[in-house]
Design an enzyme around this catalytic site. Sequence first.
Site, PDB file in Angstrom:
ATOM      1  N   LYS A   6       0.837  -1.209   0.000  1.00 50.22           N
ATOM      2  CA  LYS A   6       0.000   0.000   0.000  1.00 50.22           C
ATOM      3  C   LYS A   6       0.866   1.252   0.000  1.00 50.22           C
ATOM      4  O   LYS A   6       0.438   2.315  -0.479  1.00 50.22           O
ATOM      5  CB  LYS A   6      -0.963  -0.011   1.187  1.00 50.22           C
ATOM      6  CG  LYS A   6      -0.296  -0.191   2.549  1.00 50.22           C
ATOM      7  CD  LYS A   6       0.119   1.079   3.218  1.00 50.22           C
ATOM      8  CE  LYS A   6       0.858   0.807   4.499  1.00 50.22           C
ATOM      9  NZ  LYS A   6       1.273   2.019   5.213  1.00 50.22           N
ATOM     10  N   THR A  62      -3.149   5.532   4.185  1.00 46.76           N
ATOM     11  CA  THR A  62      -1.816   5.910   3.721  1.00 46.76           C
ATOM     12  C   THR A  62      -1.866   6.702   2.421  1.00 46.76           C
ATOM     13  O   THR A  62      -0.989   7.533   2.175  1.00 46.76           O
ATOM     14  CB  THR A  62      -0.948   4.650   3.524  1.00 46.76           C
ATOM     15  OG1 THR A  62      -1.037   3.830   4.690  1.00 46.76           O
ATOM     16  CG2 THR A  62       0.512   5.016   3.307  1.00 46.76           C
TER      17      THR A  62
END
Length: 344
Positions: free
Chosen positions: A195, A252
């Site tokens: 990610k 994120t």
Amino acid sequence: MPTKSPTVVLGLGSWGTALAMVLAENGHPVRIWGRDPKQCMEMNELHTNSRYLPGVVLPPSIYATDDMEEAFFQAENVLYVVPSHAMREVVEKSLPFLREGMMIIHATKGLEQGSLKRMSQVIRETVPDSFKEKVAVLSGPSHAEEVAVHSPTTVVATSERREVAEYVQDLFINPRFRVYTNPDVIGVEIGGSLKNIIAIGAGMSDGLGFGDNAKAALLTRGLAEIGRLGVKMGANLYTFAGLTGVGDLIVTGTSRHSRNWRAGKMLGEGKKLDEVLADMGMVVEGVKTTDAAYRLSIREEVDMPITRELYQVLFQGKDPRLAVEDLMGRGRTHEVEETARLFP
């Protein structure tokens, strides 16, 4: 449920410090180790970590030291929270201080350069055989800056043994820090690591001024890439629909707290990678992970176009705007059919 279980935390960064705070607030004696004696002195005397968590007051029960043997005194658990490139070195350095029965946990999101191994693999092949079944991972959508000020946070504990994951769950869980368990170690680590790559891409899109439509596309198609590689490596696809997949990707890829998003934004605004890393002053895990994941995609024969374009931007000097144009100009495909191929 463990009570007042002494734990050593290896890593004085923001995440290591925030997790030390959770443990201390749960009543567990905590010693935290780092290489910088000045930082240790500040944490012990002022109860602050101004470099990584400015404005946060630490529980006085946290004791910091640059002496690893002292850090391990009476510890029953060890939590590794060091950058991925330092994991093997730190684990090897800690070997003389591991004691039988000790639980081994890591909370690092990344892949080892060269070997392309996940962090639990690095730990398991480094520690003695008697510790291999006691290795656990803590991961999920969690900014240290928010955990440190008690914002509600939910993460995942995983291990190859359910009782180990549940031990870690009990160690950390409290009304503001909820911990789920998940048996899919591969999926949790792959989701948590990759990610960061997509977050760099989302930041780069923002830096280019492309808006929310483009970022939504990057995040969604990025999740598909993560799932493709994860499943090929043995992960459960459904893990990527959970906290360590879409959850971690959202936090994120969209937050000002995210180093990876900030690094990508600076790249989109025209800065070179060396400038970005110098300005950040902290490890940006997604940079090294992009290189590792690109090589993994070749080894595993998995198509990862976003990762491939970001690799070219980061390591081959490709213009970020051209990278996005090339992604948009790819051949036609069918989203549902492509996703369906991931299922057995």
